[in-house]
Design an enzyme around this catalytic site. Structure first.
Site, PDB file in Angstrom:
ATOM      1  N   CYS A  43      50.195  47.742  43.118  1.00 42.40           N
ATOM      2  CA  CYS A  43      50.606  46.340  42.980  1.00 42.40           C
ATOM      3  C   CYS A  43      51.474  45.879  44.147  1.00 42.40           C
ATOM      4  CB  CYS A  43      51.350  46.152  41.664  1.00 42.40           C
ATOM      5  SG  CYS A  43      52.028  44.504  41.471  1.00 42.40           S
ATOM      6  N   CYS A  48      48.516  43.295  44.175  1.00 46.68           N
ATOM      7  CA  CYS A  48      48.967  41.968  43.737  1.00 46.68           C
ATOM      8  C   CYS A  48      49.893  41.261  44.722  1.00 46.68           C
ATOM      9  CB  CYS A  48      49.732  42.069  42.423  1.00 46.68           C
ATOM     10  SG  CYS A  48      49.116  43.294  41.274  1.00 46.68           S
ATOM     11  N   LYS A  51      48.496  40.658  48.334  1.00 49.05           N
ATOM     12  CA  LYS A  51      47.345  39.770  48.112  1.00 49.05           C
ATOM     13  C   LYS A  51      47.812  38.329  47.865  1.00 49.05           C
ATOM     14  CE  LYS A  51      46.312  38.612  44.302  1.00 49.05           C
ATOM     15  NZ  LYS A  51      45.654  39.360  43.261  1.00 49.05           N
ATOM     16  N   TYR A 178      37.278  40.469  40.342  1.00 47.26           N
ATOM     17  CA  TYR A 178      38.576  39.933  40.770  1.00 47.26           C
ATOM     18  C   TYR A 178      38.778  40.092  42.288  1.00 47.26           C
ATOM     19  CZ  TYR A 178      40.889  40.040  36.067  1.00 47.26           C
ATOM     20  OH  TYR A 178      41.285  39.842  34.771  1.00 47.26           O
ATOM     21  N   GLU A 182      38.737  37.067  45.055  1.00 48.44           N
ATOM     22  CA  GLU A 182      40.040  36.656  45.600  1.00 48.44           C
ATOM     23  C   GLU A 182      40.019  36.773  47.125  1.00 48.44           C
ATOM     24  OE1 GLU A 182      43.055  37.593  41.856  1.00 48.44           O
ATOM     25  OE2 GLU A 182      42.986  39.045  43.484  1.00 48.44           O
ATOM     26  N   ARG A 199      25.568  42.304  42.497  1.00 47.07           N
ATOM     27  CA  ARG A 199      24.336  42.830  41.863  1.00 47.07           C
ATOM     28  C   ARG A 199      23.842  41.939  40.731  1.00 47.07           C
ATOM     29  NH1 ARG A 199      26.468  47.929  38.144  1.00 47.07           N
ATOM     30  NH2 ARG A 199      28.046  46.716  37.081  1.00 47.07           N
ATOM     31  N   ARG A 205      31.101  38.361  35.617  1.00 49.46           N
ATOM     32  CA  ARG A 205      30.078  38.430  34.569  1.00 49.46           C
ATOM     33  C   ARG A 205      30.652  38.436  33.156  1.00 49.46           C
ATOM     34  NH1 ARG A 205      28.148  42.989  32.425  1.00 49.46           N
ATOM     35  NH2 ARG A 205      29.091  44.251  34.071  1.00 49.46           N
ATOM     36  N   HIS A 435      52.900  13.758  31.138  1.00 51.13           N
ATOM     37  CA  HIS A 435      52.125  12.869  32.004  1.00 51.13           C
ATOM     38  C   HIS A 435      52.897  12.513  33.266  1.00 51.13           C
ATOM     39  CE1 HIS A 435      49.025   9.922  32.817  1.00 51.13           C
ATOM     40  NE2 HIS A 435      49.980   9.051  33.111  1.00 51.13           N
ATOM     41  N   GLU A 440      47.943  18.176  30.808  1.00 51.82           N
ATOM     42  CA  GLU A 440      47.935  17.313  29.619  1.00 51.82           C
ATOM     43  C   GLU A 440      46.550  17.247  28.995  1.00 51.82           C
ATOM     44  OE1 GLU A 440      48.520  12.960  30.203  1.00 51.82           O
ATOM     45  OE2 GLU A 440      48.440  13.401  32.341  1.00 51.82           O
TER      46      GLU A 440
HETATM   47  P1  NDP Z   1      35.816  44.323  38.729  1.00 54.04           P
HETATM   48  O1  NDP Z   1      35.516  45.239  37.624  1.00 54.04           O
HETATM   49  O2  NDP Z   1      36.585  43.079  38.463  1.00 54.04           O
HETATM   50  O3  NDP Z   1      34.438  43.879  39.421  1.00 54.04           O
HETATM   51  C1  NDP Z   1      33.559  44.842  39.924  1.00 54.04           C
HETATM   52  C2  NDP Z   1      32.373  44.157  40.567  1.00 54.04           C
HETATM   53  O4  NDP Z   1      31.595  45.151  41.217  1.00 54.04           O
HETATM   54  C3  NDP Z   1      31.490  43.445  39.563  1.00 54.04           C
HETATM   55  O5  NDP Z   1      31.073  42.227  40.100  1.00 54.04           O
HETATM   56  C4  NDP Z   1      30.313  44.401  39.404  1.00 54.04           C
HETATM   57  O6  NDP Z   1      29.065  43.780  39.237  1.00 54.04           O
HETATM   58  C5  NDP Z   1      30.263  45.101  40.737  1.00 54.04           C
HETATM   59  N1  NDP Z   1      29.752  46.473  40.567  1.00 54.04           N
HETATM   60  C6  NDP Z   1      30.257  47.435  39.768  1.00 54.04           C
HETATM   61  N2  NDP Z   1      29.515  48.547  39.855  1.00 54.04           N
HETATM   62  C7  NDP Z   1      28.522  48.282  40.719  1.00 54.04           C
HETATM   63  C8  NDP Z   1      27.416  49.019  41.205  1.00 54.04           C
HETATM   64  N3  NDP Z   1      27.199  50.270  40.813  1.00 54.04           N
HETATM   65  N4  NDP Z   1      26.584  48.429  42.083  1.00 54.04           N
HETATM   66  C9  NDP Z   1      26.797  47.164  42.484  1.00 54.04           C
HETATM   67  N5  NDP Z   1      27.812  46.414  42.062  1.00 54.04           N
HETATM   68  C10 NDP Z   1      28.672  46.956  41.183  1.00 54.04           C
HETATM   69  O7  NDP Z   1      36.514  45.232  39.829  1.00 54.04           O
HETATM   70  P2  NDP Z   1      37.454  44.909  41.062  1.00 54.04           P
HETATM   71  O8  NDP Z   1      37.262  46.049  41.978  1.00 54.04           O
HETATM   72  O9  NDP Z   1      37.247  43.539  41.578  1.00 54.04           O
HETATM   73  O10 NDP Z   1      38.894  44.947  40.412  1.00 54.04           O
HETATM   74  C11 NDP Z   1      39.321  46.083  39.667  1.00 54.04           C
HETATM   75  C12 NDP Z   1      40.322  45.688  38.624  1.00 54.04           C
HETATM   76  O11 NDP Z   1      41.570  45.394  39.223  1.00 54.04           O
HETATM   77  C13 NDP Z   1      39.985  44.421  37.862  1.00 54.04           C
HETATM   78  O12 NDP Z   1      39.105  44.645  36.800  1.00 54.04           O
HETATM   79  C14 NDP Z   1      41.331  43.961  37.377  1.00 54.04           C
HETATM   80  O13 NDP Z   1      41.639  44.600  36.181  1.00 54.04           O
HETATM   81  C15 NDP Z   1      42.270  44.426  38.477  1.00 54.04           C
HETATM   82  N6  NDP Z   1      42.664  43.304  39.351  1.00 54.04           N
HETATM   83  C16 NDP Z   1      43.347  42.246  38.806  1.00 54.04           C
HETATM   84  C17 NDP Z   1      43.717  41.185  39.599  1.00 54.04           C
HETATM   85  C18 NDP Z   1      44.437  40.027  38.973  1.00 54.04           C
HETATM   86  O14 NDP Z   1      45.009  40.196  37.897  1.00 54.04           O
HETATM   87  N7  NDP Z   1      44.431  38.852  39.576  1.00 54.04           N
HETATM   88  C19 NDP Z   1      43.419  41.136  41.022  1.00 54.04           C
HETATM   89  C20 NDP Z   1      42.683  42.287  41.481  1.00 54.04           C
HETATM   90  C21 NDP Z   1      42.333  43.322  40.668  1.00 54.04           C
HETATM   91  P3  NDP Z   1      28.626  42.968  37.925  1.00 54.04           P
HETATM   92  O15 NDP Z   1      28.994  41.560  38.238  1.00 54.04           O
HETATM   93  O16 NDP Z   1      27.189  43.139  37.798  1.00 54.04           O
HETATM   94  O17 NDP Z   1      29.394  43.582  36.802  1.00 54.04           O
END
Ligand code: NDP
Length: 449
Positions: A43, A48, A51, A178, A182, A199, A205, A435, A440
């Site tokens: 973090c 976080c 970022k 995420y 971002e 994908r 999703r 307002h 609101e």
């Molecule tokens: P996420 O789980 O959010 O997203 C992973 C992405 O990678 C999805 O779009 C997924 O596709 C894709 N993916 C996963 N496996 C494969 C694969 N085998 N082949 C191709 N594509 C794949 O992970 P992140 O790495 O973005 O973030 C990890 C975690 O960190 C988050 O879940 C969150 O909990 C935390 N985080 C929180 C933040 C916040 O609070 N603002 C900021 C950053 C991270 P598909 O769309 O098909 O599922």
């Protein structure tokens, strides 16, 4: 006198580990902590905090443009990546110093090296020292999961972004979660040409469908290109220019290919297999409601347990562990209705169920408003805000709130309280509007869609 060198040994000085170490020490326990990298964890050091500083940096580009509609002439702004990096690095150094001081002032012994688990009550440090502990807390977090495609050594992950000395002209980002989104918005705001590849035929999703569609539309308006429904097959590097070839045969060229396809629990080489510690199907440490592992003297909190990979969750889990073990006050962290913000541009705030999930489980009413916020009447920017309430018909309870637009992260923190309290649509309706604000709209949506 205890039979052990320490009452608690914490492995990993990130959000969860530091909170637990400090609290246990404050309750009088003899505590040691080991960190092989930097204090503060993902973090603070590579997540976080840096970022969000980059989100601020990148959002100025639009502020300069929007200011013109309000009578300002700001000239031609320029951006210096090196200066942002230096200022950001200095802030992270400052925060790491604070983390160290907090631990030190709480009387926690710090070991700046890797630690592994030898048995239920012994931890081994990299320098060969063995320390016995009544309890061990594993708080080693997670790390990026890079898919094993050909040429994967040419890609970067989120950790690397904060080390990069030069801003890329073009970046291709793999992933639609995420981190991918971002950083797509950060890079785009700073002037890099951005393509996102995912994908699924969508992004985010698991979130509400309107949120997905609205975000895609707004990101495209800002010039971010999305190529959906394809996965990486290979990356080739020719003199610094990388070519990413996808499963649908399309290829993209860029100086940087950034992969953000999820994170995995950081347990490799920790010695857990010696103990026969139970893991979940996804390779995380399996724990009960009190964060206790299958080895009774060892607990685990945070991303390494893959419950909800969010800093505040790790902190709450760490605190609940200490209450349970060191204050005779059994407590488990509450993982229900976690509000969360995704710092895309525009920003997303969400709590509770999306429409699709809610429809499977409840009879629902959906209230939705999509509108141009006041800021953009004079700025002239074509950007809309989306607000959505999901209401359970039987109880009138608001079971989901989803917002996209400026300030959503701040709004959702407060809305999270209302949802936790079981607020009904009638409660929203009888709350006076503030307002003129965008928020609101949340208390003035009268007719379900
Ligand atoms: P996420 O789980 O959010 O997203 C992973 C992405 O990678 C999805 O779009 C997924 O596709 C894709 N993916 C996963 N496996 C494969 C694969 N085998 N082949 C191709 N594509 C794949 O992970 P992140 O790495 O973005 O973030 C990890 C975690 O960190 C988050 O879940 C969150 O909990 C935390 N985080 C929180 C933040 C916040 O609070 N603002 C900021 C950053 C991270 P598909 O769309 O098909 O599922």
């Amino acid at each position: 006198m205890s039979d052990y060198d320490v009452d608690l040994f914490v492995i990993g000085a990130g959000s969860g580990g530091v909170r637990a170490a400090r609290m246990a020490a404050q309750y009088g326990a003899k505590v040691a902590i080991a960190e092989e990298s930097r204090y503060g964890g993902t973090c603070v050091i590579r997540g976080c905090v840096p970022k969000k500083l980059m989100v601020y940096a990148s959002s100025f580009a639009e502020h300069f443009e929007d200011a013109r509609g309000f009578g300002w002439d700001v000239g031609e702004p320029t951006f210096d990546w090196g200066k942002l990096k230096a200022n950001r690095d200095a802030e992270i150094d400052r925060l790491e110093g604070i983390y160290r001081n907090l631990l030190n002032n709480s009387g926690v012994t710090m070991h700046d090296q890797r630690a592994t688990v030898m048995d239920a009550h012994t931890v081994a440090l990299a320098d060969g020292t063995k320390i016995t502990a009544k309890y061990t807390l594993i708080a080693t977090g997670g790390r990026p999961n890079v898919l094993p495609f050909e040429g994967a050594e040419h890609v970067i992950v989120s950790d690397d972004i904060f080390l990069t000395e030069k801003q890329p002209e073009r970046v291709v980002i793999v992933g639609g979660g995420y981190i991918a989104l971002e950083f797509a918005c950060i890079y785009n705001g700073l002037g890099t040409d951005v393509t996102v590849v995912n994908r699924s035929p969508t992004v985010l999703r698991e979130f509400d469908g309107d949120v997905q569609r609205h975000l895609i539309e707004e990101m495209e308006k800002k010039g971010i290109k999305l190529h959906l429904g394809a996965t990486p097959v290979s990356v080739a590097d020719k003199g610094g220019t990388k070519t990413l070839t996808l499963s649908d045969g399309i290829a993209f060229e860029a100086e940087t290919i950034f992969v953000a396809t999820g994170r995995k629990p950081n347990i490799d080489g920790l010695g857990l297999e010696n103990l026969g510690m139970k893991l979940t199907g996804k390779g995380a440490i399996a724990v009960d409601g009190y964060s206790q592992t299958s080895v009774p003297s060892i607990y685990a909190v945070g991303d390494v347990t893959d419950r909800a990979a969010l800093t505040p969750v790790a902190i709450r889990e760490g605190a609940a562990f200490v209450e349970t073990v060191f204050n005779n006050n059994p407590m488990s962290a509450d993982h229900d209705l976690i509000p969360t913000a995704i710092f895309t541009q525009p920003e997303i705030g969400t709590a509770g169920m999306g429409e699709e999930e809610a429809r499977e489980k409840h009879e629902i009413d959906v209230y939705r408003a999509s509108f141009r916020p006041m800021l953009h009447t004079l700025s002239g920017r074509d950007e809309k805000m989306l607000m959505k309430l999901i209401v359970d018909k039987a109880s009138d309870k608001v079971i989901g709130v989803h917002i996209i637009g400026h300030g959503s992260g701040e709004m959702i923190q407060c809305l999270g309280i209302a949802l936790k309290m079981g607020a009904t649509k009638a409660d929203f309706d009888r709350t006076m509007a503030v307002h003129p604000t965008a928020a609101e709209e949340l208390v003035t949506m009268k007719t379900p869609v």
